[in-house]
Design a protein around this motif. Structure first.
Motif, PDB file in Angstrom:
ATOM      1  N   UNK A 185      52.187  41.060  41.835  1.00 24.16           N
ATOM      2  CA  UNK A 185      52.311  40.227  40.635  1.00 24.16           C
ATOM      3  C   UNK A 185      53.398  40.684  39.672  1.00 24.16           C
ATOM      4  N   UNK A 186      53.760  41.963  39.641  1.00 24.87           N
ATOM      5  CA  UNK A 186      54.837  42.402  38.757  1.00 24.87           C
ATOM      6  C   UNK A 186      56.207  41.936  39.249  1.00 24.87           C
ATOM      7  N   UNK A 187      56.291  41.486  40.483  1.00 24.63           N
ATOM      8  CA  UNK A 187      57.569  41.099  41.074  1.00 24.63           C
ATOM      9  C   UNK A 187      57.800  39.589  41.071  1.00 24.63           C
ATOM     10  N   UNK A 188      56.881  38.823  40.536  1.00 25.84           N
ATOM     11  CA  UNK A 188      57.056  37.370  40.545  1.00 25.84           C
ATOM     12  C   UNK A 188      56.517  36.756  39.264  1.00 25.84           C
ATOM     13  N   UNK A 189      57.001  35.577  38.963  1.00 25.31           N
ATOM     14  CA  UNK A 189      56.558  34.842  37.795  1.00 25.31           C
ATOM     15  C   UNK A 189      55.400  33.946  38.210  1.00 25.31           C
ATOM     16  N   UNK A 190      54.249  34.155  37.611  1.00 29.07           N
ATOM     17  CA  UNK A 190      53.061  33.361  37.915  1.00 29.07           C
ATOM     18  C   UNK A 190      53.037  32.167  36.963  1.00 29.07           C
ATOM     19  N   UNK A 191      52.938  30.951  37.521  1.00 35.67           N
ATOM     20  CA  UNK A 191      53.045  29.730  36.728  1.00 35.67           C
ATOM     21  C   UNK A 191      51.715  29.250  36.160  1.00 35.67           C
ATOM     22  N   UNK A 192      50.606  29.762  36.633  1.00 36.46           N
ATOM     23  CA  UNK A 192      49.309  29.315  36.137  1.00 36.46           C
ATOM     24  C   UNK A 192      48.192  29.901  36.977  1.00 36.46           C
ATOM     25  N   UNK A 193      46.966  29.542  36.630  1.00 37.98           N
ATOM     26  CA  UNK A 193      45.811  30.099  37.341  1.00 37.98           C
ATOM     27  C   UNK A 193      45.790  29.677  38.807  1.00 37.98           C
ATOM     28  N   UNK A 194      46.133  28.415  39.080  1.00 43.52           N
ATOM     29  CA  UNK A 194      46.132  27.935  40.460  1.00 43.52           C
ATOM     30  C   UNK A 194      47.162  28.709  41.294  1.00 43.52           C
ATOM     31  N   UNK A 195      48.339  28.928  40.731  1.00 38.52           N
ATOM     32  CA  UNK A 195      49.372  29.688  41.422  1.00 38.52           C
ATOM     33  C   UNK A 195      48.928  31.133  41.635  1.00 38.52           C
TER      34      UNK A 195
ATOM     35  N   UNK B 157      54.539  35.459  51.127  1.00 41.04           N
ATOM     36  CA  UNK B 157      54.812  35.247  49.703  1.00 41.04           C
ATOM     37  C   UNK B 157      56.303  35.096  49.444  1.00 41.04           C
ATOM     38  N   UNK B 158      56.941  34.221  50.224  1.00 40.51           N
ATOM     39  CA  UNK B 158      58.353  33.882  50.044  1.00 40.51           C
ATOM     40  C   UNK B 158      59.276  35.094  50.100  1.00 40.51           C
ATOM     41  N   UNK B 159      58.976  36.052  50.956  1.00 42.46           N
ATOM     42  CA  UNK B 159      59.838  37.204  51.153  1.00 42.46           C
ATOM     43  C   UNK B 159      59.491  38.407  50.314  1.00 42.46           C
ATOM     44  N   UNK B 160      58.481  38.296  49.474  1.00 42.79           N
ATOM     45  CA  UNK B 160      58.078  39.439  48.660  1.00 42.79           C
ATOM     46  C   UNK B 160      57.521  40.549  49.540  1.00 42.79           C
ATOM     47  N   UNK B 161      56.761  40.159  50.554  1.00 46.13           N
ATOM     48  CA  UNK B 161      56.164  41.089  51.503  1.00 46.13           C
ATOM     49  C   UNK B 161      56.537  40.612  52.902  1.00 46.13           C
ATOM     50  N   UNK B 162      56.833  41.540  53.791  1.00 47.98           N
ATOM     51  CA  UNK B 162      57.147  41.197  55.178  1.00 47.98           C
ATOM     52  C   UNK B 162      56.183  41.895  56.109  1.00 47.98           C
TER      53      UNK B 162
END
Length: 97
Positions: free
Chosen positions: A26-36, A86-91
Motif C-alpha cells: 500500500x505504500x507503493x500505490x495510490x488507493x482510490x477508495x475502499x473498494x480499490x 498488482x500491475x507489476x508491483x509484485x512479480x
C-alpha cells in the motif's frame, strides 16, 4: 481488537503483518477508495499466502515433492515465466512448461 490473555503474542504477529502489507504493497500505490483497497488487499493476500516462496524447515526452500538428495541446478532465464501481480508491483516467478 483486544488480544486474548491466552495469546499475548498475537499483537506482535498482527503488527508484523500490517508492516509487511504497508511496506510491500500500500505504500507503493495510490488507493482510490475502499473498494480499490479491498481489491488490492485481496490480490496481495493471495500472493502472500500462495505465490511467494516460504521459509521451510532450516531454510530449506524446496518443494515438498523434490528429492532431498539432489542438488538443483539453476534454471536458464529463458525457462522462467514471470507473472505480474498488482500491475507489476509484485512479480511471481515459475518454471516455464
Amino acid at each position: 481488537m483486544k488480544t486474548a490473555p491466552q495469546a499475548p503474542r498475537t499483537n506482535a504477529f498482527a503488527e508484523r503483518w500490517v508492516k509487511t502489507v504497508r511496506t510491500e504493497c500500500t505504500d507503493r500505490m495510490l488507493i482510490a477508495g475502499e473498494r480499490h483497497l479491498r481489491f488490492v488487499l485481496d490480490r496481495y493476500v493471495a500472493h502472500y499466502n500462495q505465490g511467494r516462496s516460504h521459509q521451510g524447515d532450516s531454510l530449506n526452500l524446496r518443494a515438498p515433492d523434490d528429492n532431498h538428495n539432489v542438488i538443483a541446478f539453476p534454471t536458464p532465464a529463458d525457462r522462467i515465466r514471470r507473472r505480474s501481480v498488482l500491475e507489476g508491483l509484485v512479480n511471481e516467478y515459475q518454471p516455464a512448461a
